[in-house]
Design a protein around this motif. Structure first.
Motif, PDB file in Angstrom:
ATOM      1  N   ARG A 145       0.813  -1.206   0.000  1.00  0.00           N
ATOM      2  CA  ARG A 145       0.000   0.000   0.000  1.00  0.00           C
ATOM      3  C   ARG A 145       0.858   1.273   0.000  1.00  0.00           C
ATOM      4  NH1 ARG A 145      -5.250   1.571   2.149  1.00  0.00           N
ATOM      5  NH2 ARG A 145      -5.793  -0.627   2.185  1.00  0.00           N
ATOM      6  N   THR A 146       1.882   1.310   0.820  1.00  0.00           N
ATOM      7  CA  THR A 146       2.615   2.563   1.004  1.00  0.00           C
ATOM      8  C   THR A 146       4.043   2.546   0.483  1.00  0.00           C
ATOM      9  OG1 THR A 146       1.490   2.472   3.134  1.00  0.00           O
ATOM     10  CG2 THR A 146       2.791   4.424   2.705  1.00  0.00           C
ATOM     11  N   TYR A 147       4.652   1.385   0.392  1.00  0.00           N
ATOM     12  CA  TYR A 147       6.084   1.369   0.054  1.00  0.00           C
ATOM     13  C   TYR A 147       6.388   0.617  -1.237  1.00  0.00           C
ATOM     14  CZ  TYR A 147       6.081   2.844   4.880  1.00  0.00           C
ATOM     15  OH  TYR A 147       5.814   3.516   6.032  1.00  0.00           O
ATOM     16  N   ASN A 148       5.914  -0.616  -1.314  1.00  0.00           N
ATOM     17  CA  ASN A 148       6.320  -1.528  -2.398  1.00  0.00           C
ATOM     18  C   ASN A 148       7.845  -1.532  -2.472  1.00  0.00           C
ATOM     19  OD1 ASN A 148       5.872  -3.374  -4.405  1.00  0.00           O
ATOM     20  ND2 ASN A 148       5.439  -1.879  -5.994  1.00  0.00           N
ATOM     21  N   SER A 149       8.428  -1.775  -3.629  1.00  0.00           N
ATOM     22  CA  SER A 149       9.886  -1.849  -3.673  1.00  0.00           C
ATOM     23  C   SER A 149      10.526  -0.538  -4.124  1.00  0.00           C
ATOM     24  CB  SER A 149      10.300  -2.976  -4.613  1.00  0.00           C
ATOM     25  OG  SER A 149       9.734  -2.770  -5.886  1.00  0.00           O
ATOM     26  N   ASP A 150       9.700   0.444  -4.526  1.00  0.00           N
ATOM     27  CA  ASP A 150      10.313   1.679  -5.045  1.00  0.00           C
ATOM     28  C   ASP A 150       9.760   2.968  -4.437  1.00  0.00           C
ATOM     29  OD1 ASP A 150       7.855   1.502  -6.190  1.00  0.00           O
ATOM     30  OD2 ASP A 150       8.513   1.851  -8.241  1.00  0.00           O
ATOM     31  N   GLY A 151       8.789   2.840  -3.526  1.00  0.00           N
ATOM     32  CA  GLY A 151       8.296   4.003  -2.787  1.00  0.00           C
ATOM     33  C   GLY A 151       7.860   5.163  -3.658  1.00  0.00           C
ATOM     34  N   ASP A 152       8.081   6.369  -3.154  1.00  0.00           N
ATOM     35  CA  ASP A 152       7.677   7.566  -3.895  1.00  0.00           C
ATOM     36  C   ASP A 152       8.674   7.935  -4.983  1.00  0.00           C
ATOM     37  OD1 ASP A 152       5.422   7.815  -2.379  1.00  0.00           O
ATOM     38  OD2 ASP A 152       6.287   9.259  -0.967  1.00  0.00           O
ATOM     39  N   GLU A 153       9.913   7.525  -4.795  1.00  0.00           N
ATOM     40  CA  GLU A 153      10.953   7.947  -5.729  1.00  0.00           C
ATOM     41  C   GLU A 153      10.758   7.330  -7.122  1.00  0.00           C
ATOM     42  OE1 GLU A 153      14.776   7.071  -4.115  1.00  0.00           O
ATOM     43  OE2 GLU A 153      15.799   8.387  -5.534  1.00  0.00           O
ATOM     44  N   GLY A 154      10.370   6.048  -7.137  1.00  0.00           N
ATOM     45  CA  GLY A 154      10.144   5.377  -8.420  1.00  0.00           C
ATOM     46  C   GLY A 154       9.051   6.083  -9.209  1.00  0.00           C
ATOM     47  N   TYR A 155       7.942   6.370  -8.523  1.00  0.00           N
ATOM     48  CA  TYR A 155       6.811   7.024  -9.174  1.00  0.00           C
ATOM     49  C   TYR A 155       7.220   8.428  -9.628  1.00  0.00           C
ATOM     50  CZ  TYR A 155       1.743   8.121  -9.745  1.00  0.00           C
ATOM     51  OH  TYR A 155       0.488   8.438 -10.223  1.00  0.00           O
ATOM     52  N   TYR A 156       7.887   9.150  -8.762  1.00  0.00           N
ATOM     53  CA  TYR A 156       8.296  10.522  -9.081  1.00  0.00           C
ATOM     54  C   TYR A 156       9.143  10.565 -10.354  1.00  0.00           C
ATOM     55  CZ  TYR A 156      10.529  15.102  -8.658  1.00  0.00           C
ATOM     56  OH  TYR A 156      10.978  16.368  -8.915  1.00  0.00           O
ATOM     57  N   PHE A 157      10.162   9.727 -10.431  1.00  0.00           N
ATOM     58  CA  PHE A 157      11.026   9.794 -11.612  1.00  0.00           C
ATOM     59  C   PHE A 157      10.388   9.187 -12.856  1.00  0.00           C
ATOM     60  CE2 PHE A 157      14.404  10.896  -8.578  1.00  0.00           C
ATOM     61  CZ  PHE A 157      14.831  12.055  -9.225  1.00  0.00           C
ATOM     62  N   TRP A 158       9.456   8.272 -12.650  1.00  0.00           N
ATOM     63  CA  TRP A 158       8.699   7.778 -13.809  1.00  0.00           C
ATOM     64  C   TRP A 158       7.909   8.941 -14.416  1.00  0.00           C
ATOM     65  CZ3 TRP A 158       3.925   7.539 -15.990  1.00  0.00           C
ATOM     66  CH2 TRP A 158       3.742   6.616 -17.025  1.00  0.00           C
ATOM     67  N   LEU A 159       7.231   9.688 -13.539  1.00  0.00           N
ATOM     68  CA  LEU A 159       6.445  10.837 -14.002  1.00  0.00           C
ATOM     69  C   LEU A 159       7.352  11.891 -14.649  1.00  0.00           C
ATOM     70  CD1 LEU A 159       4.161  11.066 -10.850  1.00  0.00           C
ATOM     71  CD2 LEU A 159       3.296  10.677 -13.168  1.00  0.00           C
ATOM     72  N   ARG A 160       8.465  12.179 -13.995  1.00  0.00           N
ATOM     73  CA  ARG A 160       9.391  13.176 -14.536  1.00  0.00           C
ATOM     74  C   ARG A 160       9.904  12.755 -15.915  1.00  0.00           C
ATOM     75  NH1 ARG A 160      10.441  17.112 -14.804  1.00  0.00           N
ATOM     76  NH2 ARG A 160      12.572  17.544 -14.172  1.00  0.00           N
ATOM     77  N   PRO A 220      18.942  13.339 -19.715  1.00  0.00           N
ATOM     78  CA  PRO A 220      19.630  12.105 -19.322  1.00  0.00           C
ATOM     79  C   PRO A 220      19.756  11.964 -17.801  1.00  0.00           C
ATOM     80  CG  PRO A 220      21.179  13.664 -20.302  1.00  0.00           C
ATOM     81  CD  PRO A 220      19.815  14.252 -20.461  1.00  0.00           C
ATOM     82  N   ARG A 221      19.725  13.102 -17.070  1.00  0.00           N
ATOM     83  CA  ARG A 221      19.838  13.004 -15.604  1.00  0.00           C
ATOM     84  C   ARG A 221      18.610  12.331 -15.006  1.00  0.00           C
ATOM     85  NH1 ARG A 221      20.884  19.249 -14.832  1.00  0.00           N
ATOM     86  NH2 ARG A 221      19.257  19.033 -16.411  1.00  0.00           N
ATOM     87  N   ILE A 222      17.439  12.649 -15.588  1.00  0.00           N
ATOM     88  CA  ILE A 222      16.210  12.021 -15.091  1.00  0.00           C
ATOM     89  C   ILE A 222      16.231  10.522 -15.392  1.00  0.00           C
ATOM     90  CG2 ILE A 222      13.698  11.935 -15.362  1.00  0.00           C
ATOM     91  CD1 ILE A 222      13.779  14.945 -15.908  1.00  0.00           C
ATOM     92  N   LYS A 223      16.673  10.208 -16.609  1.00  0.00           N
ATOM     93  CA  LYS A 223      16.774   8.790 -16.993  1.00  0.00           C
ATOM     94  C   LYS A 223      17.682   8.035 -16.033  1.00  0.00           C
ATOM     95  CE  LYS A 223      15.942   8.695 -21.842  1.00  0.00           C
ATOM     96  NZ  LYS A 223      16.559   9.241 -23.017  1.00  0.00           N
ATOM     97  N   ALA A 224      18.821   8.654 -15.731  1.00  0.00           N
ATOM     98  CA  ALA A 224      19.802   8.008 -14.855  1.00  0.00           C
ATOM     99  C   ALA A 224      19.208   7.771 -13.465  1.00  0.00           C
ATOM    100  CB  ALA A 224      21.062   8.871 -14.757  1.00  0.00           C
ATOM    101  N   ARG A 225      18.495   8.793 -12.946  1.00  0.00           N
ATOM    102  CA  ARG A 225      17.887   8.641 -11.620  1.00  0.00           C
ATOM    103  C   ARG A 225      16.824   7.543 -11.631  1.00  0.00           C
ATOM    104  NH1 ARG A 225      18.551  13.225  -8.348  1.00  0.00           N
ATOM    105  NH2 ARG A 225      17.615  11.951  -6.705  1.00  0.00           N
ATOM    106  N   PHE A 226      16.056   7.502 -12.718  1.00  0.00           N
ATOM    107  CA  PHE A 226      15.025   6.471 -12.816  1.00  0.00           C
ATOM    108  C   PHE A 226      15.670   5.078 -12.863  1.00  0.00           C
ATOM    109  CE2 PHE A 226      12.002   3.799 -15.235  1.00  0.00           C
ATOM    110  CZ  PHE A 226      10.976   3.812 -14.309  1.00  0.00           C
TER     111      PHE A 226
END
Ligand SMILES: [Zn+2]
Length: 609
Positions: free
Chosen positions: A73-88, A96-102
Motif C-alpha cells: 500500500r505505502t512502500y512496495n519496492s520503489d516508494g515515492d521515488e520510483g513514481y516521481y522519476f517515472w512521471l518526470r 539524461p539526468r532524469i533517466k539516470a535517476r530512474f
C-alpha cells in the motif's frame, strides 16, 4: 425542483504538481524515503522468508497477507521515488539526468522484488486441498479473490526446474521470432507520392499512416508501397508465424490447457464462456459493420472501398475546443451523470493532477497513471483544441474516476482493473461527452463526427472480434495440419476480414498479406479486450439512458477493482455477462448510432446517386 447550476471550473495549474511526492529532483527527502522503503521491505521479507506456517494455517496466512498488503500500500519496492522519476521522465524524455535517476531506483527496486518473490511463489504452490480450505475460511475472506487469482494461475504451472528451462529458452524459441518480421519491416523505406504532390522517401510507419490520406493518389501510392514491402517479407513471416504457432502448441500441451485462448482468459480474470458469449454475439451482428461500410462507400462516392481505404476520414471537423472550455464541458457532462464524478474531476483540476499542453521533450500521447494506492493519480494530455482532444480528456478522466472509486472501497492487493474491463470507465465517459457535443453541432458537423465515431466503434468491436476468430482458426488449422503456407494463412485472413466488412469493402489484391505486420496475432488472443471493454461500457450506457438511477450500479462496478471477477461483480448487480442479451444491448447502441447516421445522411441529400 429548482435546477442547480454548476459553477464553472477555474483552471489553475496546467502542469503536474508533484510536490506531494517531492519538491524537486534533488529533494533531500528522497534519500530518507529510499531508506524507509528498504527498511519496510526487509521487515516484511525477514519476517516471512524462513517461515512456512502461513502456508498451513489460515490465521497466520491472514497475518502474512495483512503485512504484505500494508507494505504494498505505502512502500512496495520503489516508494515515492520510483513514481516521481517515472512521471518526470514522461514530462521530459530528453533529460539524461532524469533517466539516470530512474534507472538507479529501478535497480534498487529490482533487488527487493527478487528478494520478496518467494511469498507469491510459495502461495501459488499450496496444494489444491489446502487451497480450498483457505478460500472458504472466513478470516481470509478479504483476500479470497486475490488468492483465487494466484491459485488459478498456478494450476497450469510446471515444476520449478521445468519452468526455469522454459523461461531460459523463451527468447530463442519465441520472442526473437516475434521481433523478426517487424524488425525487417521497420527498416523498409519506399518512394511514394506525398500530399504536396511530390515524390518522397517515406518509412514503413509513415506509409502506414498515408494509406488513410484524404487524397486518393497519395493513399493508393502508399498502399502499393505497403503491399510491396509485405510481399517482400511474406516468406520469412510464414516461417516465423509457423514457429510461433508451434511453440504455443507445445506450451499448451505441456501445461495441459483446455484451449489455446485459456491462459489469456485466466490472466485477464475473465471466464472463457463470457468471452465466447461476446464473440458469438458480435459475429452474429456483423451486418452492422457491413452496413456501416456500405454507408461510407456511398458518402465517399467510391462504389466499393478498397481494403486500405477503410479508415479514410469523411468530412471535416474544423471546430476548435480550447482547454478551459473543454474541461468545463466534460465537467458538466460527468456531473449530470453523478455528483461524485464531477468532484473527482474538480479535485484533479485544482490539485495539479493534469499536465495539459504539448511541450518539447514531453511524451506525445495521453494517459492516466497510478502506482501505489496511497499516491495521487496523474493524467497526461497534449491538448491542441481538436475534437479528439476533448474526448481524450473524458477518456483519461474515466480511468482517473475508476482509480479513485477503487481506492475508497478496496485494499491494495485488489487495487487495479483486469484487462478485460480496463477500458469500461474511459469509454463510458468518452461516449457521454460525445453525445453532448453532437447535441450542439450543426448537421454537417454532426454527420462527420458520427461517421468518425462509427469508424472507431467498428474497428474496436467488429474488426477485433473478426481478428479473434481469425486467431482461433489459425491455431486450430495449424494443430490439424502441422504447417500452414502463406497462401493458406492469407485465405483464412481474408475470409475473416470479409466476414465483418461485408460487400462494400474490396478484399483488394495484396491485402491477403496484411497479417504479416499484425503483431498482436503473435501475442495471442488479447484483441477481444478492446471489444469487451467498449461493449460493456455501451451496455451500461444503454441502461443509464433508460434509467439514470442505474448509475449507482455502474459506480459499484467501477469501485470493485480486482475484488472479484467481472462476471461475479456483475452477477451481484443482477447482470449476467455470459448471457448474449447483455452484449446485444451494447451492440444496439452501435446500431442506433448507425441508424441515426444513415437518416442524417439521407436528410442532407448525401445518399442520392
Ligand atoms: Zn484507455
Amino acid at each position: 425542483m429548482p435546477r442547480q447550476r454548476q459553477r464553472s471550473l477555474k483552471i489553475g495549474q496546467t502542469t503536474w504538481n508533484l510536490k506531494t511526492l517531492f519538491a524537486n529532483d534533488s529533494d533531500g527527502r528522497m534519500e530518507k524515503n529510499r531508506e524507509l522503503v528498504k527498511l519496510k521491505s526487509y521487515e516484511f521479507i525477514n519476517a516471512w522468508k524462513d517461515r512456512t506456517d502461513y502456508l498451513e494455517d489460515p490465521r497466520i496466512l491472514r497475518q502474512a497477507l495483512d503485512h504484505y498488503e500494508s507494505w504494498k500500500r505505502t512502500y512496495n519496492s520503489d516508494g515515492d521515488e520510483g513514481y516521481y522519476f517515472w512521471l518526470r521522465s514522461h514530462q521530459d524524455q530528453n533529460d539524461p539526468r532524469i533517466k539516470a535517476r530512474f534507472n538507479k531506483i529501478e535497480e534498487f527496486s529490482k533487488k527487493i522484488d527478487n528478494d520478496s518473490q518467494f511469498f507469491h511463489l510459495r502461495i501459488a504452490r499450496i496444494k489444491p486441498e489446502q487451497q480450498s480450505i483457505f478460500l472458504d475460511h472466513e478470516r481470509l475472506a478479504p483476500y479470497r479473490h486475490f488468492l483465487e487469482r494466484v491459485f488459478a494461475e498456478s494450476r497450469f504451472y510446471l515444476s520449478e526446474p521445468e519452468e526455469k528451462v522454459l523461461n531460459l529458452k523463451s527468447a530463442t524459441s519465441y520472442s526473437n521470432w516475434t521481433k523478426l518480421t517487424s524488425g525487417f519491416l521497420s527498416r523498409e523505406e519506399r518512394s511514394i507520392r506525398t500530399e504536396d504532390g511530390t515524390t518522397k522517401q517515406r518509412s514503413f510507419s509513415e506509409i502506414l499512416g498515408l494509406m488513410s490520406s484524404k487524397e486518393r493518389k497519395v493513399r493508393d501510392s502508399a498502399a502499393r508501397a505497403f503491399n510491396s514491402m509485405l510481399s517482400k517479407h511474406v516468406d520469412v513471416a510464414e516461417a516465423e508465424l509457423n514457429s510461433v504457432l508451434a511453440n504455443k502448441k507445445i506450451d499448451d500441451e505441456l501445461r495441459c490447457t483446455p484451449r489455446p485462448d485459456a491462459l489469456r482468459h485466466l490472466a485477464d480474470d475473465i471466464e472463457s464462456e463470457v468471452v465466447d458469449a461476446l464473440i458469438r454475439s458480435v459475429a452474429k451482428r456483423f451486418t452492422i459493420s457491413g452496413r456501416y461500410y456500405g454507408l461510407k462507400a456511398k458518402l465517399l462516392k467510391c462504389g466499393k472501398i478498397k481494403y486500405h481505404e477503410r479508415n479514410v476520414e469523411y468530412g471535416e471537423v474544423a471546430k476548435r475546443y480550447p482547454y478551459a472550455a473543454s474541461v468545463n464541458l466534460v465537467h458538466t457532462v460527468v456531473g449530470k451523470l453523478d455528483r461524485e464524478f464531477a468532484d473527482i474531476f474538480a479535485g484533479f483540476i485544482h490539485n495539479g493532477r493534469i499536465d495539459a499542453y504539448p511541450k518539447k521533450g514531453k511524451d506525445n500521447g495521453a494517459f492516466c497513471i497510478h502506482h501505489l494506492m496511497t499516491q495521487p493519480t496523474y493524467i497526461l494530455l497534449n491538448h491542441t483544441g481538436k475534437l479528439h482532444d476533448v474526448l481524450t480528456i473524458a477518456h483519461e478522466l474515466g480511468h482517473g474516476i475508476n482509480n479513485e472509486l477503487i481506492k475508497k472501497k478496496q485494499h491494495a492487493l485488489d487495487f487495479g482493473t483486469p484487462t478485460s474491463t480496463a477500458e469500461v470507465a474511459s469509454t463510458f465517459m468518452e461516449d457521454f461527452v460525445l453525445d453532448e457535443i453532437l447535441g450542439k453541432a450543426n448537421d454537417e458537423l454532426r454527420l462527420a463526427i458520427m461517421v468518425q465515431k462509427l469508424n472507431d466503434d467498428v474497428s474496436s468491436i467488429f474488426r477485433q472480434v473478426a481478428c479473434y476468430r481469425f486467431e482461433q482458426e489459425l491455431h486450430a488449422e495449424f494443430r490439424l495440419k502441422g504447417y500452414l503456407s502463406k497462401d493458406e494463412i492469407g485465405r483464412l485472413f481474408q475470409k475473416h476480414m470479409a466476414a465483418y466488412m461485408g460487400d462494400a469493402v474490396e478484399q483488394s489484391e495484396g491485402s491477403e498479406n496484411w497479417w504479416v505486420y499484425w503483431n498482436h496475432i503473435r501475442y495471442f488472443f488479447y484483441v477481444y479486450s478492446y471489444a469487451s471493454g467498449l461493449l460493456i461500457s455501451k451496455s451500461l450506457q444503454n441502461a443509464v439512458k433508460k434509467d439514470p438511477a442505474f448509475i449507482i450500479k455502474v459506480k459499484e462496478f467501477l469501485s470493485a477493482g480486482l475484488s472479484d471477477s467481472p462476471r461475479n461483480i456483475f452477477l451481484k448487480l443482477g447482470i449476467d455477462i455470459a448471457d448474449n442479451r447483455f452484449w446485444d444491448q451494447g451492440l444496439d447502441e452501435v446500431e442506433n448510432l448507425l441508424n441515426e447516421t444513415e437518416a442524417l445522411a439521407r436528410k442532407l441529400g448525401k445518399l442520392r446517386k
